[in-house]
Each structure stands twice: as C-alpha cells, then as structure tokens.
Design an enzyme around this catalytic site. Structure first.
Site, PDB file in Angstrom:
ATOM      1  N   GLY A 169      40.277  23.725  18.500  1.00 54.29           N
ATOM      2  CA  GLY A 169      38.995  23.796  17.822  1.00 54.29           C
ATOM      3  C   GLY A 169      38.475  22.408  17.508  1.00 54.29           C
ATOM      4  O   GLY A 169      38.749  21.446  18.230  1.00 54.29           O
ATOM      5  N   GLY A 170      37.760  22.293  16.383  1.00 59.01           N
ATOM      6  CA  GLY A 170      37.184  21.016  15.985  1.00 59.01           C
ATOM      7  C   GLY A 170      38.230  19.930  15.857  1.00 59.01           C
ATOM      8  O   GLY A 170      37.944  18.738  16.054  1.00 59.01           O
ATOM      9  N   GLY A 404      29.693  -3.075  46.769  1.00 58.99           N
ATOM     10  CA  GLY A 404      29.449  -3.091  45.334  1.00 58.99           C
ATOM     11  C   GLY A 404      30.744  -3.061  44.546  1.00 58.99           C
ATOM     12  O   GLY A 404      30.827  -3.602  43.436  1.00 58.99           O
ATOM     13  N   ALA A 405      31.760  -2.444  45.130  1.00 57.31           N
ATOM     14  CA  ALA A 405      33.035  -2.360  44.428  1.00 57.31           C
ATOM     15  C   ALA A 405      33.633  -3.751  44.223  1.00 57.31           C
ATOM     16  O   ALA A 405      34.320  -4.003  43.236  1.00 57.31           O
ATOM     17  CB  ALA A 405      34.000  -1.465  45.200  1.00 57.31           C
TER      18      ALA A 405
END
Lengths: 510, 662
Positions: A169-170, A404-405
């Site tokens: 849960g939270g 780009g790498a």
C-alpha cells in the site's frame, strides 16, 4: 530507589519482548528475525542506543484502548557500523503486525530528523502489514510525515530501505524515495495493491511473490536494487555496502587502507578486447581487474543488465562505476538502462562520489518499443545526469563509442574531467558499414567500391586517434595501465571545484 | 648451419623451442591460426606468419601453408614439436623438396615407426621384446571380435596412427570390442585421417616406462635413461617422472640397449622415445617408438642436465653428439604434472574460455614451468586442453614430490577450470608416494571419478579462514569517519560454518602474528599479506601451508593441497541467528541430461517415449577433438528431447528430460 530501578528493568524487559514469545516464535518460523535481532546484527556490538521504547499508541477505537504494547511496533535509535554513525528504525511484525500508527510514525520521524541534523545515514527496515486501520486518517498522516522527511533527506544523507517482510500500500512510497532498496528472497514483498485487489479489479490471478517478491522487483520492475538470501546474509552484506557510502552530502567519501598497489599492472587487460568487433566480452571482468582487491559491489545486477552500476574503491576511497555491458544487448542504451544509470549517477553526484565510466556502446536501442516507450525522454535522463554532475568524472572508452550514446556516456563535452581511450576504441557516429551506406548511397550497387569506402571509414574512425586529435580524448592508454592512470587522475581531481549556476532546481526530464 | 628456424607448432612446446633457439642465437618464426592471433608463442618469436583458420586441419596440419610460411620467411629449418606434423612423413618430404632442414628423424624412420604394425615387426627383428598379439589389420568390428577371442580378453584396440589416447579402447567383452572398434576408428579418422586398426593383448598390472634416445647422423645413439608415465587417465599421461622407482640399473641398461638397437635398425637420427610396458616382474615389452620429442621430455632434461631441443638442433646441423653413453647422468628426481584446462569435478570435461588470471609458482633450481599461456589468454576448443607443464626436481623422490605439492599450491588458474586439485590428490595418495603404480592407477583409485576432496581433519583450514576473516574485520575498523569513542573492535570470537563443520574459534593478535584457539588447542598463525591476495603462504604452528582463497564477504572458498572447502565465518550472534534461517530448496536436475561442456551434439541415441536404463548411452558430444558419451544416470522414460543431432551446445544446456514413472 532499588524498587524504582527494578520497575525500569521490568518495563524495559517487557518492551523488548515486543509482541511476546509466541509471536517471536511465529516470526522465526517464517524464516525471519525479529526487529531487535536485525538491529543487533546490523550494528556494532553494544552500540545501539534505543529511543522511544515506551511509546504507545493513542487510539481508543475498536478496542485498541486496552491493547497497548510499549514501542508500538517499531524499534528506533542509532548506533554504529564499523564505528560510523547510522540511524535506524526496524518495524516489529510481532506488534500489531508492524502496522503503522501515528505514534509509530512519530518514532520514525524522530530518528530521521536527528539523522538530518547530525548528518548520518538512515537505514529503515520494513516488516509491516500496512496502515493501522483502527487509526484511520491518523495513520495516513503518519505515512505522509515520513514521506516528507524522506524527500527532505534525499541528497542530504544516504537512505537505505531493507524490505524484510511485507511492505504494501502507501507504505511502499517511503522506500521508493530512498536511495537503495534491498529485499530478501522468499520472505519479502512490496506492492501498491495486493493480489486480492488485483484480482477484483483486473481479474489477474497472481501470488504475492509473483506480484511483488524480490525476484519481481530486482528483475522485472527495477524497484529493488538487490535481493539477498536471508536476513543474516542481507544484514551482513548491508554492513559491507554501508562502508562504501559517505555519511552525508558534505562529508568526504570513506577511505580505508588497502594492500592493493595503485600502480598494479593488469596484463590480462591488454588482450581482453576480442579481435572480432562483434564478439562480446564481460565488462565486469574489466572492472574486477581495475578496482581495489577486485571488490566491486554491484547494484541492480538483475535489471537492465546492458549497463552495470555499483561501488568500488580506488586506493581505498569509494568510487561509483558505470559501464556498458557488451554481453547484454551488445551494451546498447535503452529505456531501462538509461533510467538505472541516471539515478545512480545522481546519487554519486549528490554524495561527492567520483564516477568512473567504462564505455563500449554501439548506440541507443532502435525499435518501436523503445520509441513508443519514450526513449527520447528516458535517454535524456542519463544525459542530464552526467551533464549536471560536478564530481570528478573519469571516462575510459574500451571499444565502441558510437553516435549520441558516445556523447551521453560522460564524454568530454559533458565536462568529463579525464577521458581516456584504449587503443581498441572506435569513436564515430556509427559503425563503418552503416556510415558508408549512407554517405555513399549512390554506390550501393558497387560492392567493391562500398568495401573500399568502408575500409576508408574504418581507418578514419575505428580508432581513438581522430577523437584524440581534437582533444576529446586526453590520452590513448595501454589497457594494462588503466588502474594506474585512474588512480593518478583521482588524486589530481581530489580538489576539484565546480559549481552549477544558482537555481531552485533543474528540470530533469522525469 | 641453421640460422632461421620455423616452429610448426603452438602452445607450450612452441614457446619452449623458441627459448632454446634464442639461446643458440637462432632466429625464430612462429606460425599461427586464427584462434592463436594473440597467443604467447607468436609474441615470443622474432617473426610470425599466419597460416589459416583455427581448425588444425586448416592451419597447423596444413602442409602447403606451412611450406609457404617457410619460403616467405626464409626459414632454413623447421622444428615440429609434438603432435600436428611432427610425425608426418609427407611433411618431411615436402620440406626436403624445398631444401629445408627438418629438425627430427628421416622420413624412413617416421614411416616405419609411425605404423604400429611395421614398427612391431621391425622391433621384433631388432631383438626387442614384443607383446603377444596379432599384427593383422582389422577389417571391421566382427573381425576385431574374432581376433580378440583368439588372443583372449582383455584386449586393446588401437588405431595404427593413434597416439595420445586417441583412437584407443580397451575391451573386456565382445560388445565392448564392437563398440570400442567403432569409436576408436571414428576418432582415428577424425584426428589422423586414417582408420587402420589392430588388436593386441592388454597386459594387466602394467607400468608405462619409456626410454629417451638421442641419435646423430654419424651412427651414435645414446639412451638418456627412462621416464615412468604410469599415471594416465584415458591413456592420456597426467604425471610423469624420471627416473622410474621401479627400474633397477640392470633393467635400465637392458631397456636402453634394446631401444638403441631399434634406433640403429632404422638409422635413427634425432630425439626419439621407445615406449615399453613393464609388468610386475619387470618384463618389458615394446609398445611403440615416438619419432619426436615428447611432452614429458623436461623430466629427462632435469635429471641429465641436457637440453634435448639443443641436441636435436645440433644433430640436424650434422654435428656429432657432444657426449657418450658414459657421460649421461641420472641425477636426483624429477616429476612433471600436466596442467589441463578441464573440470576434474565433472568428469574432466574440457573447460574453455578466457584465462582471466594465471598465477604460477616462481621458477628456479627446483621448479620449471613450460607453458604457452599467460593471464588473458584464450583457451580455445580447437586444441589440446593442456595449458602448462609444471616440473619439479629434488635430490630424491619424496622431496621432488613435496616440491611439486608446494608448487601446485602456488599455481592458480582463474577463468577456466583446471585439474590441479586432482594432481594434488594424486601426489598425496599413499600408493603414489610409495611408487606402487600401474597404468590403471587412476581407474583403480578413483573408480567413480573425482569429487571435491574434504580433509578428514580440517583444523588448519578453520584456523586459516578465521584468521583471514579476522584480518579483514580489523581492516574494516580502519575506515575513515569513525565517531571518536565508538571505534569498532572486531570480536575475537568467531564461528566457522560449512562442509558439516560448526566450530567456535577465537583469534587474537599478538606481536605480529595471530593466536588461534580451536577445540582447546592453540595455533600460532603467521602469514604473508592476506588482504588483496588470493594466494597466502602461512605457517601454522611452524608448519608451512599455502592457501588459495576466494572471498565474498564472510564466505570463503579455501583451497590447499587439493582440498577445497567452502566456509563461512560468523560472529556468535550471527551464527545463532543463522540457525533460524530456512534451508533454501535446490532445484532437482536429476531428471535432465545436460551438456557438461560446449561442443557439438554428434549423436543422439534416444527418442521421446523411449525407456532407458542406467548407464545407457543418451548422446555423444564432441569437444576438443574428443567424443564424450553422456549416459543415463537412472532408469526412466524419455519425456522430451530438446535438441537435434548436429546442434551446438552450451554448458548446462538441457538435451533430454526424463520422467521417472514408467
């Protein structure tokens, strides 16, 4: 006075029993240690100073008024790991299932506040059924108080979460904000909604282990960093891990003596790169040969294996390692690996841990799955992280650094301090074949011409010298001397001063 | 005079030859295949020449290519080493045609001795003792069975061109004879391109003892004493020694003289070896003559003080041997261990890959290492998995053994598995130490293979691991950033767990050494530096031990003298908590037949639904030129077949799944 002291002992002994013998036994039967046993193993012997042992909840609804147990399901305080200060909290599953009440949350907040004040790391051990439902919104408020502190502490002191039981849960959002999450195989799980809710809503039938066990989170979701065999193994390794971390964002990285010489030559590295550029090799073997005592503490080792991250030491001081792994997906950057490495780079930057990047990257992963998944945005995270970071950055290109790498992987242009290349390095926009097929599109039918052009392109770019001529590479080095060169660079960079312009905070492409 | 020598070989023998050539001021040329581009022999030689693809047939066995290398590089002589073209008369003929000297015997000697049947006839004529048997060439499996029945089992099926354990099978029944014939023949065809087979009596309780010869072109031939090579696994020599503990002076002379007589009979002129099988009564019979330098020549070099390759080169230069029979020494004792890249714990399957680390003991008066690899070398599937020879020498046999044991403890191979634990186990075996050997030694003493060896008394291991761990804990306490007054002091109380042990140990530091208490006994532990070292040399109560250590936190893998233990060190508190931890369940793999090594699935004998019995052949995997039969480990039915014949397999890849129900 005797009586009073006796009363103190009685109360203390009672508190230490937590939920009582029976529940302790049940905890042991599940293969789990108790909250106190965990703390005792984690901290140096007799170093634990416990706080708030007498804290009780204040709830009176649903019969809770008569049901109070001192400590209220969490053991908190501080102690030492190899003599260094750490704040801890450890949820006690034997008390109300470790559920979080307002008082329980206050105890956690207290140690977190102290950790921030004195600048010491926080280790949280989760073993809790969730919110104390009887308390209603007070419990929810408690969670949020913890979350807020997690966020405030982020980048100030290291925060480590050990998930040693349920965390649902939270409650999961506190560990989620912390720097590292470790889990235990078979006895821990984390999820936002449990199998029952999942079944009702999406009609999926799944076990708690499949939904949120250690294997799921270390392999599939990437939520957890590592999974350990059992409680004892986990805590043992956590102590080892802790030794790599600085205490806070203003302290130096820890140092300890080593017998591993800084100028150790590693001849085997001279032959580690296979002659065939399409043949992979294990980048972890490279790392192992370079760092102190081959001691590399890898994290997220089961997730996005095309990139390797973890801590090691050079001449006794902690460094962060980021490396492409040619063994997996040829070492391509994709969504998962970009996110994995970006967060690690930012952790190192926040805590002044120098970064060593080993590059063998053929580029970003192509395909619709990647583009639809947002590789543009996620790849930018790694770019952003490297560009923003101001700690010493040393880059070693072992083989491919394409496109780009190349830019992303701590290149000179992103303020790399020392950029080295092995003679096997190829720094180019792309592989020779692909490049020639674009540049000489008109000659595509002429195989002989294409081959000649490919050779030409290879000669020009399939080496580190073109980049060196421009100063993008500071030196081309013999692989066997890599350790020595990195150690020297680190010493030189010890006093590095670099500041980014003032701003409230940047806007990393989340 | 030879000025430029091409070495038509690879690996350790190529490196070994380069050393001698360099000593004699001769230029060297290495040849190499695709897989050997970065091999050590290439970097050691003055020049090198590429001769083709990795498969031996395309490179090291490729005569035209090697002749081309000789011509291109201006070689005036070729040294062949062992294996490959060392006993190939066509190669020698081709060299003769080009006027290039072959450092070895003449084609006549090679062709006569290369054929097991003619060599036997020749030996018989020269007055050499011969084993009873038939010298007919076998037509087929049935012929083999018929002859085997006339000789009487056990028999040995041998390929005429066979050697090094390939193309040989022992058979004790008709069925084994049939199967052995087929397998040995197919191996012989694959390895030597010749499937000629014969059969002979298999001598029980045999020892393998051989005589080293050196002969010049002027009619001089000397025997350089014997070597005993009885320690063999699947006819592959594992440990060799010189001299033999079994041979007296008289037998030595008799064997030597017969060997010389045979050499004279073929006008032999180079180094050669006459192999004998010797029975319990010291009767010796001719096995074969190897017309090349053998793998195990270093033990002879140690006891005679000679450099055999130097002598071979001198003889090839038409020089007269610089010594006579009475000058031949037999000094001290030498032992050779062959280090193979193989996994002794998994049926000795070849282990290929990258040698991530290769640490050897220091060479000196007592230790010699012949190797063709170094840290970072690639062990490929194309060639013999022997990566090094470790040779030790001392005044007598027990001391030479002790030297070997120590040297092996200091030998560390990482990245691929090696047989060093097995070698260590052989060396400390009482029967080996007493020199009660036969060629069946390994089969007799390790009938069900070799498993991890755990010492009966592991006290020194426990003492060592606790002390090593303690030192790591002390180092951990030296971290920066410690809060004053809260320094961490490692406990002196530890619990060592693993291999069925659970022992309390105390460790204290005192005057630069460590006092360890185990089972109410005190030990003084002194050692070389521990941290950052994988080999540590220790003295425990004054006695020397060398440990190889792999550490992962508090878990240690400890290796010494062939023993291997995985031990964890816990604080008392951790040990108590460990008892609460659940046992992890291990996946049951007994219903799967998995490939033990990378290779080629050349035959698959079962289909889905078929019933199989324990021991039945399931599949055959070929790797490193050897056929390895995978057999059923229990009775059952084949549930699923995962691969087809011809598939390439990875280690641990599942080939067949069984179901145990009928």
């Amino acid at each position: 006075m005797q009586e009073i002291l006796k009363e103190l002992d009685r109360r203390r002994d009672l508190a230490k029993l937590g939920g009582g013998e029976k529940r302790i036994e049940a905890q042991h039967r599940r293969g789990k240690l108790t909250a106190r046993e965990r703390i005792e193993l984690l901290l140096d012997e007799n170093s634990f100073e416990e706080w708030d042992i007498y804290v009780e909840h204040r709830c009176t609804d649903f019969g809770m008024g008569d049901n109070r147990i001192p400590g209220d399901g969490v053991v908190t305080g501080y102690g030492m790991i190899n003599g260094r200060l750490v704040f801890v909290y450890s949820q006690d599953f034997t008390v109300f299932g470790g559920s979080l009440s307002e008082a329980h949350a206050e105890k956690i907040c207290k140690v977190m506040d102290h950790a921030m004040k004195v600048g010491a790391p926080i280790i949280g051990i989760s073993d809790s059924g969730g919110a104390r439902i009887q308390e209603g919104v007070a419990s929810l408020g408690g969670y949020a108080e913890v979350f807020q502190r997690n966020v405030m502490a982020s980048g100030v002191v290291p925060q480590i979460s050990m998930i040693m039981g349920p965390c649902a849960g939270g409650a999961v959002y506190s560990p989620a904000i912390t720097d590292f999450i470790f889990m235990i195989q078979d006895t821990s799980y984390m999820f936002v909604t449990g199998p029952d809710v999942v079944k009702t809503v999406t009609h999926e039938i799944v076990t708690a282990e499949e939904l949120g066990g250690a294997k799921t989170h270390t392999g599939k979701s990437g939520v957890a960093d590592l999974a350990f065999e059992n409680d004892v193994d986990a805590i043992n390794r956590l102590r080892r891990f802790f030794d790599f971390l600085p205490l806070n964002n203003r302290s130096d990285v820890p140092e300890r003596p080593t017998q591993d010489p800084a100028d150790r030559l590693e001849k085997s590295l001279d032959s580690i790169i296979p002659a065939n550029p399409n043949k992979p090799y294990d980048m972890k073997a490279v790392i192992g040969k370079i760092v102190d005592e081959s001691d590399f503490f890898e994290i997220q080792s089961d997730y996005a294996k095309n990139i390797i991250i973890g801590f090691a030491r050079m001449e006794g001081s902690t460094v962060g390692i980021v490396a492409n792994q040619p063994l997996v997906l040829a070492g391509c950057l994709d969504i998962q690996s970009s996110i994995k490495a970006a967060r690690f780079v930012r952790f190192c930057d926040a805590f002044s841990i120098p970064l060593i990047t080993f590059v063998d990257v053929p580029g970003f992963m192509p395909g619709t799955a990647q583009e639809y998944g947002g590789i543009i945005k996620h790849g930018a995270k790694l770019l952003y992280a490297y560009a923003e970071c101001t700690v010493p950055k040393i880059t070693v290109i072992t083989r491919k650094a394409y496109g780009g790498a190349y830019d992303v992987m701590a290149s000179k242009h992103l303020r790399g301090d020392v950029n080295l290349a092995w003679p096997t390095a190829e720094i180019a926009v792309m592989g020779a074949k692909g490049a020639v097929e674009i540049i000489f599109r008109q000659d595509l039918d002429d195989a002989e011409k294409i081959e000649r052009r490919t050779e030409e392109y290879k000669e020009k770019f399939a080496n580190p010298f073109n980049a060196s001529r421009r100063g993008y590479i500071d030196d081309v080095i013999q692989p066997s001397k890599t350790r020595k060169r990195i150690c020297r660079s680190l010493v030189m960079l010890k006093t590095k001063q670099l500041e980014n312009p003032w701003r409230k905070h940047g806007n990393i492409p989340l | 005079m030879i000025k430029k020598l091409l070495i038509a070989n690879r690996g350790e023998i190529a490196c070994r030859a380069i050393k001698t050539a360099r000593k004699l001021g001769i230029q060297t040329i290495a040849v190499y295949s695709e897989a050997d581009r970065d091999a050590l022999h290439v970097s050691l030689a003055d020049e090198s020449y590429f001769i083709g693809e990795s498969a031996p047939a395309k490179s090291y066995l490729n005569i035209p290519k090697i002749i081309e290398a000789c011509i291109k590089c201006d070689a005036d002589a070729v040294y062949p080493g062992y294996g490959f073209l060392s006993e190939n008369e066509k190669f020698v003929e081709a060299l003769d045609k080009e006027g290039i000297v072959f450092v070895g015997p003449t084609t006549h000697a090679i062709s006569v001795m290369g054929d097991k049947i003619t060599s036997k006839k020749m030996a018989e004529n020269a007055g050499v003792n011969i084993i009873p048997g038939f010298i007919d060439i076998l037509q087929d499996a049935s012929h083999a069975v018929a002859l085997a029945n006339r000789i009487g089992y056990p028999v040995m099926l041998k390929a005429s061109k066979g050697g090094g354990g390939k193309g040989m099978r022992i058979a004790r029944t008709d069925e084994e004879c049939r199967e052995g014939f087929e397998r040995a023949q197919s191996e012989a065809i694959a390895s030597f391109g010749d499937g000629t087979m014969f059969v002979e009596k298999f001598v029980d309780q045999p020892r393998h003892i051989e005589i080293q010869l050196i002969a010049d072109k002027h009619g001089n031939c000397l025997y350089l004493n014997e070597r005993e090579c009885s320690i063999q696994r699947r006819h592959q020599k594992v440990i060799e020694e010189a001299p033999s503990a079994f041979i007296d002076a008289e037998t030595r002379r008799a064997m030597g003289e017969q060997a010389v007589a045979l050499a004279h009979a073929v006008n032999y002129c180079s180094a050669g070896t006459v192999e004998f099988v010797v029975d319990g009564q010291r009767n010796f019979y001719f096995l074969e003559m190897n017309t090349r330098l053998q793998v195990e020549h270093p033990v002879t070099e140690y006891i005679t003080g000679l450099d055999l390759i130097e002598l071979m080169i001198k003889v090839a230069n038409d020089e007269v041997l610089p010594l006579s029979q009475s000058d031949v020494q037999c000094k001290g004792w030498a032992i050779e261990s062959r280090i193979y890249a193989e996994d002794p714990y998994r049926g000795f399957v070849p282990s290929i890959g990258r040698l991530s680390s290769f640490l050897t003991p220091e060479e000196g008066l007592n230790v010699r290492i012949d190797t063709g690899v170094e840290s970072g070398s690639e062990i490929s599937m194309f060639y013999d998995p022997m990566i090094a020879k470790l040779i030790t020498w001392d005044e007598d046999r027990p001391r030479a053994i002790a030297q070997m044991q120590n040297a092996l403890d200091n030998f560390r191979v990482e990245g691929v598995k090696s047989n060093t634990p097995f070698l260590a186990s052989l060396l400390r075996h009482p029967r080996f130490q007493q020199a009660r050997l036969t060629t069946a030694f390994i089969d007799e003493e390790y009938p069900s293979g070799f498993a991890v060896q755990i010492p009966e008394n592991a006290d020194v291991f426990v003492v060592a691991v606790a002390t090593v761990h303690y030192q790591h804990r002390v180092r951990a306490s030296l971290i920066s950033g410690v809060l004053p007054g809260h320094e961490y002091t490692p406990s002196s109380e530890w619990v060592v767990v693993g291999e069925g042990l659970n022992q309390n140990v105390s460790v204290f530091e005192e005057n630069g050494h460590y006092c360890v208490n185990l089972n109410d006994r005190n030990y003084i532990f002194e050692s070389s530096p521990v941290i950052a070292h994988s080999i540590i040399r220790t003295k425990i109560n004054g006695e020397s031990y060398t440990f190889q250590i792999d550490r992962d936190g508090n878990r240690y893998s400890m290796y010494s003298n062939g023993y291997e233990l995985c031990l964890s060190v816990y604080t008392r508190n951790e040990a108590r908590c460990m008892e609460l931890m659940p046992e992890k369940t291990v996946v049951d793999m007994s219903n799967f037949v998995v490939s033990p090594m990378p290779g080629l699935l050349i035959s698959l004998s079962v289909e889905e639904g078929q019933r199989v019995e324990t021991g039945e052949e399931i599949a055959v995997i070929e790797a490193m030129k050897m056929e390895n039969i995978l057999r059923a480990e229990k009775d059952g039915r084949v549930k699923k077949v995962f691969l087809q014949e011809g598939a390439t397999v990875e280690p641990d890849q599942i080939i067949v799944e069984f179901s145990t129900e009928n």
